[in-house]
Design an enzyme around this catalytic site. Structure first.
Site, PDB file in Angstrom:
ATOM      1  CD  GLU A   1      -2.610   1.402   0.123  1.00 41.91           C
ATOM      2  OE1 GLU A   1      -3.487   0.244  -0.212  1.00 41.91           O
ATOM      3  OE2 GLU A   1      -2.539   2.663  -0.622  1.00 41.91           O
ATOM      4  CG  PHE A   2       2.854   2.652  -2.849  1.00 47.43           C
ATOM      5  CD1 PHE A   2       4.093   2.545  -2.519  1.00 47.43           C
ATOM      6  CD2 PHE A   2       2.171   1.327  -3.504  1.00 47.43           C
ATOM      7  CE1 PHE A   2       4.747   1.714  -2.901  1.00 47.43           C
ATOM      8  CE2 PHE A   2       2.837   0.439  -3.975  1.00 47.43           C
ATOM      9  CZ  PHE A   2       4.245   0.409  -3.710  1.00 47.43           C
TER      10      PHE A   2
ATOM     11  CE1 TYR B   1       8.166  22.907   0.850  1.00 45.37           C
ATOM     12  CE2 TYR B   1       7.667  20.659  -0.109  1.00 45.37           C
ATOM     13  CZ  TYR B   1       7.297  22.197  -0.294  1.00 45.37           C
ATOM     14  OH  TYR B   1       6.513  22.877  -1.197  1.00 45.37           O
TER      15      TYR B   1
ATOM     16  N   GLY C   1      13.194  20.288   7.476  1.00 48.99           N
ATOM     17  CA  GLY C   1      12.324  20.592   8.711  1.00 48.99           C
ATOM     18  C   GLY C   1      13.025  19.726   9.706  1.00 48.99           C
TER      19      GLY C   1
ATOM     20  CB  CYS D   1       5.457   4.271   6.745  1.00 46.15           C
ATOM     21  SG  CYS D   1       3.743   3.707   6.787  1.00 46.15           S
TER      22      CYS D   1
ATOM     23  NE  ARG E   1       0.940   4.548  14.027  1.00 41.91           N
ATOM     24  CZ  ARG E   1       0.343   3.550  13.287  1.00 41.91           C
ATOM     25  NH1 ARG E   1       0.449   2.148  13.089  1.00 41.91           N
ATOM     26  NH2 ARG E   1      -0.355   4.004  12.177  1.00 41.91           N
TER      27      ARG E   1
HETATM   28  N1  LIG Z   1      -0.180   3.822   7.996  1.00 40.78           N
HETATM   29  C1  LIG Z   1       0.222   4.073   6.706  1.00 40.78           C
HETATM   30  O1  LIG Z   1       0.161   5.359   6.443  1.00 40.78           O
HETATM   31  C2  LIG Z   1       0.761   2.881   5.817  1.00 40.78           C
HETATM   32  C3  LIG Z   1       0.921   3.218   4.561  1.00 40.78           C
HETATM   33  C4  LIG Z   1       1.456   2.198   3.762  1.00 40.78           C
HETATM   34  C5  LIG Z   1       1.502   0.901   4.291  1.00 40.78           C
HETATM   35  N2  LIG Z   1       1.201   0.574   5.916  1.00 40.78           N
HETATM   36  C6  LIG Z   1       1.468  -0.486   6.325  1.00 40.78           C
HETATM   37  O2  LIG Z   1       0.259  -1.199   6.492  1.00 40.78           O
HETATM   38  C7  LIG Z   1       0.321  -1.954   7.831  1.00 40.78           C
HETATM   39  C8  LIG Z   1      -0.783  -1.736   8.501  1.00 40.78           C
HETATM   40  O3  LIG Z   1      -0.402  -0.312   8.923  1.00 40.78           O
HETATM   41  P1  LIG Z   1      -1.278   0.485   9.841  1.00 40.78           P
HETATM   42  O4  LIG Z   1      -1.138   2.039   9.953  1.00 40.78           O
HETATM   43  O5  LIG Z   1      -2.685   0.406   9.084  1.00 40.78           O
HETATM   44  O6  LIG Z   1      -1.572  -0.090  11.450  1.00 40.78           O
HETATM   45  P2  LIG Z   1      -2.389   0.021  12.289  1.00 40.78           P
HETATM   46  O7  LIG Z   1      -1.625  -0.374  13.577  1.00 40.78           O
HETATM   47  O8  LIG Z   1      -2.883   1.260  12.243  1.00 40.78           O
HETATM   48  O9  LIG Z   1      -3.673  -1.185  12.293  1.00 40.78           O
HETATM   49  C9  LIG Z   1      -3.433  -2.351  12.485  1.00 40.78           C
HETATM   50  C10 LIG Z   1      -4.763  -3.272  12.718  1.00 40.78           C
HETATM   51  O10 LIG Z   1      -4.271  -4.569  12.761  1.00 40.78           O
HETATM   52  C11 LIG Z   1      -5.176  -5.319  13.804  1.00 40.78           C
HETATM   53  N3  LIG Z   1      -4.767  -6.646  13.965  1.00 40.78           N
HETATM   54  C12 LIG Z   1      -3.450  -6.912  14.591  1.00 40.78           C
HETATM   55  N4  LIG Z   1      -3.434  -8.294  14.451  1.00 40.78           N
HETATM   56  C13 LIG Z   1      -4.561  -8.850  13.945  1.00 40.78           C
HETATM   57  C14 LIG Z   1      -5.235 -10.102  13.688  1.00 40.78           C
HETATM   58  N5  LIG Z   1      -4.502 -11.046  13.991  1.00 40.78           N
HETATM   59  N6  LIG Z   1      -6.329  -9.883  13.144  1.00 40.78           N
HETATM   60  C15 LIG Z   1      -6.977  -9.089  12.759  1.00 40.78           C
HETATM   61  N7  LIG Z   1      -6.593  -7.554  13.067  1.00 40.78           N
HETATM   62  C16 LIG Z   1      -5.440  -7.495  13.650  1.00 40.78           C
HETATM   63  C17 LIG Z   1      -4.902  -4.071  14.938  1.00 40.78           C
HETATM   64  O11 LIG Z   1      -5.936  -4.410  15.957  1.00 40.78           O
HETATM   65  C18 LIG Z   1      -5.000  -2.877  14.138  1.00 40.78           C
HETATM   66  O12 LIG Z   1      -6.481  -2.129  14.239  1.00 40.78           O
HETATM   67  C19 LIG Z   1       1.759  -1.823   8.183  1.00 40.78           C
HETATM   68  O13 LIG Z   1       2.695  -3.278   7.583  1.00 40.78           O
HETATM   69  C20 LIG Z   1       2.201  -0.582   7.571  1.00 40.78           C
HETATM   70  O14 LIG Z   1       3.630  -0.558   7.362  1.00 40.78           O
HETATM   71  C21 LIG Z   1       0.944   1.655   6.349  1.00 40.78           C
END
Ligand SMILES: NC(=O)c1ccc[n+]([C@@H]2O[C@H](COP(=O)([O-])OP(=O)(O)OC[C@H]3O[C@@H](n4cnc5c(N)ncnc54)[C@H](O)[C@@H]3O)[C@@H](O)[C@H]2O)c1
Length: 448
Positions: free
Chosen positions: A154-155, A259, A261, A268, A336
């Site tokens: 995901e991006f 930028y 900062g 991430c 975070r």
């Molecule tokens: N946040 C971002 O901007 C972003 C962008 C691209 C990729 N990612 C990647 O996507 C992934 C998720 O990131 P996020 O920020 O959404 O995480 P997050 O911590 O916000 O959400 C993760 C969710 O998974 C749930 N979870 C954990 N174990 C579980 C299980 N066994 N079954 C069901 N649910 C479960 C947690 O309760 C939580 O609600 C990560 O690998 C992250 O690196 C994040």
């Protein structure tokens, strides 16, 4: 189409809502029962522009629902997304516990063929681990079932996640090219998002897994490069904002992500830089550039603190500082790995009390720090100034860009602004009577 999504955080929830909005039926599974209950009631526990309204619409039209029941989730979708967290382990590697836990459940409960799409950011080789974990469960159940594991990193950008998911610049799918049925199905699932041109890029699984890390690490590199040049600009008496404009106008470089900062943060970049360094180390291949990127970023987070020390001739104990911005970037409540957290700790260690305001992250700060004796969370940016000795800016929220400077000057006990995001023009700030420290410009140039 029927879609199941495991993990409804920033990624899973936005993807779920967007897939529901184009007509799919989506069942979301999360282990957090309180979150599931809130989402079923239409309450979004995170701040993401446009998300709550879109969720409510799709709840009303009964295309999305939430459960803690993993068996029901596995049974429901022909597609199963894994979108759980992959936090850094102690050695910096990505902790795959949650991902493999979902894989285990898929293997334990599936009764027909499935296409599994991994949206979590995971190191090269994870799809194989997911496949093995599912297969191990099927073998122990004496079952032979078809399933495909594809990498679909995901991006999205927090703060613009809904739009990014609705109008993605590209959709990366890592899949073995023998999986022709699954490839056709995935192409159809993503067709609504490829309307003016094909957005899906198919590739092998390992390349897809590496693409995600390479993308985030490239962006982090741009930021740290610019921050390092900003520090050099301070030493040489150059203005980094002029340099930024000068190099950004080169179309080979461009204006994005240069930028200067007070460092990158969020869920991430820091963890993905660490994880890629760790992956490379396992192949005995040190990533020199990324190690430097990380080092520069760690130092950069303390720049505003150092400028504050300079502004008060090294004596900040007992001072009260107004801090504008806690979230790691605007339009999110996510703290975070936010630079603000490093700054808060550095200030507290020196006996400083902080009066902080953030348009969205106050609740999150309350959750993280509780009743910290040196932190006052203020309801407005003006309230944060009351009785403060100086103002520090850590996040470039829109509402901080054109504040009432006269009010700031009259309210602060010292007319000092430490700007970690270079929001203002140093000459104008000087003419307004401020001692203004930016990153690589302003007073910071005079004190080197
Ligand atoms: N946040 C971002 O901007 C972003 C962008 C691209 C990729 N990612 C990647 O996507 C992934 C998720 O990131 P996020 O920020 O959404 O995480 P997050 O911590 O916000 O959400 C993760 C969710 O998974 C749930 N979870 C954990 N174990 C579980 C299980 N066994 N079954 C069901 N649910 C479960 C947690 O309760 C939580 O609600 C990560 O690998 C992250 O690196 C994040």
């Amino acid at each position: 189409m029927k879609v199941s999504i495991f993990g409804v955080g920033y990624v899973g929830l936005v993807q779920a809502v967007v897939l529901a909005d184009v007509g799919n039926n989506v069942l979301c599974v999360d282990v957090d029962a309180a979150k599931v209950a809130a989402l079923n009631a239409g309450e979004v526990p995170i701040f993401e522009p446009g998300l709550e309204a879109l969720l409510q619409k799709n709840l009303d039209e009964k295309r999305i629902s939430f459960t803690t029941d993993a068996a029901a989730g596995v049974d429901y979708g022909e597609f199963i997304f894994i979108a759980v967290g992959t936090p850094p382990d102690e050695d910096g590697s990505a902790d795959l516990t949650h991902v493999l836990n979902v894989a285990d459940k898929i293997g334990r409960y599936m009764t027909d063929s499935k296409i599994i799409l991994d949206k979590s950011t995971v190191p090269v080789g994870t799809a194989t681990q997911v496949r093995n974990a599912i297969q191990a469960q099927l073998t122990s159940r004496n079952l032979t079932l078809n399933f495909t594991v594809a990498s679909n990193p995901e991006f999205l950008k927090e703060g613009a996640a809904v739009n990014d998911c609705m109008r993605p610049e590209r959709i990366i799918i890592g899949i073995e090219d023998t999986q022709t049925t699954a490839i056709a199905a995935i192409r159809e699932l993503y067709e609504p998002f490829s309307r003016n041109h094909e957005k899906v890029i198919f590739m092998d699984v390992k390349s897809a897994e590496l693409t995600k890390y390479a993308a985030n690490c490239m962006l982090a590199t741009k930021i740290s490069f610019m921050n390092e040049i900003a520090s050099l600009a301070e030493l040489l008496g150059a203005d980094i904002e002029m340099v930024r404009k000068g190099i950004g106008s080169d179309s080979r470089i461009g204006y994005h992500f240069i930028y200067p900062g007070c460092g990158y943060g969020g869920s991430c970049f820091p963890k993905d830089v660490k994880a890629l360094i760790n992956t490379a180390q396992k192949s005995d291949f040190p990533l020199h550039i990324l190690k430097a990127v990380e080092k520069v970023n760690e130092a950069q987070k303390l720049k505003p603190y150092q400028h504050l020390l300079t502004a008060f001739n090294g004596d900040i104990s007992g001072k009260t500082i107004a801090l504008w911005g806690l979230a790691f970037k605007p339009n999110t409540d996510d703290m975070r790995d936010a630079p603000s957290r490093v700054l808060l700790q550095a200030l507290w260690d020196q006996g400083v009390t902080v009066q902080a305001f953030d348009p969205e992250a106050l609740k999150e700060a309350q959750r993280i720090f509780g009743m910290h004796p040196q932190l006052r969370l203020m309801g407005t940016k003006e309230a944060a100034l009351q009785g403060a000795d100086a103002l520090m800016i850590c996040t470039e929220w829109q509402q901080f860009r054109s504040p009432d400077f006269e009010l700031i000057r009259q309210t602060l006990t010292h007319p000092i602004i430490i700007d970690g995001r270079n929001l203002f023009d140093p000459a104008r700030m000087a003419s307004r009577g401020f001692k203004y420290f930016g990153i690589g410009r302003g007073e910071s140039l005079k004190h080197t």
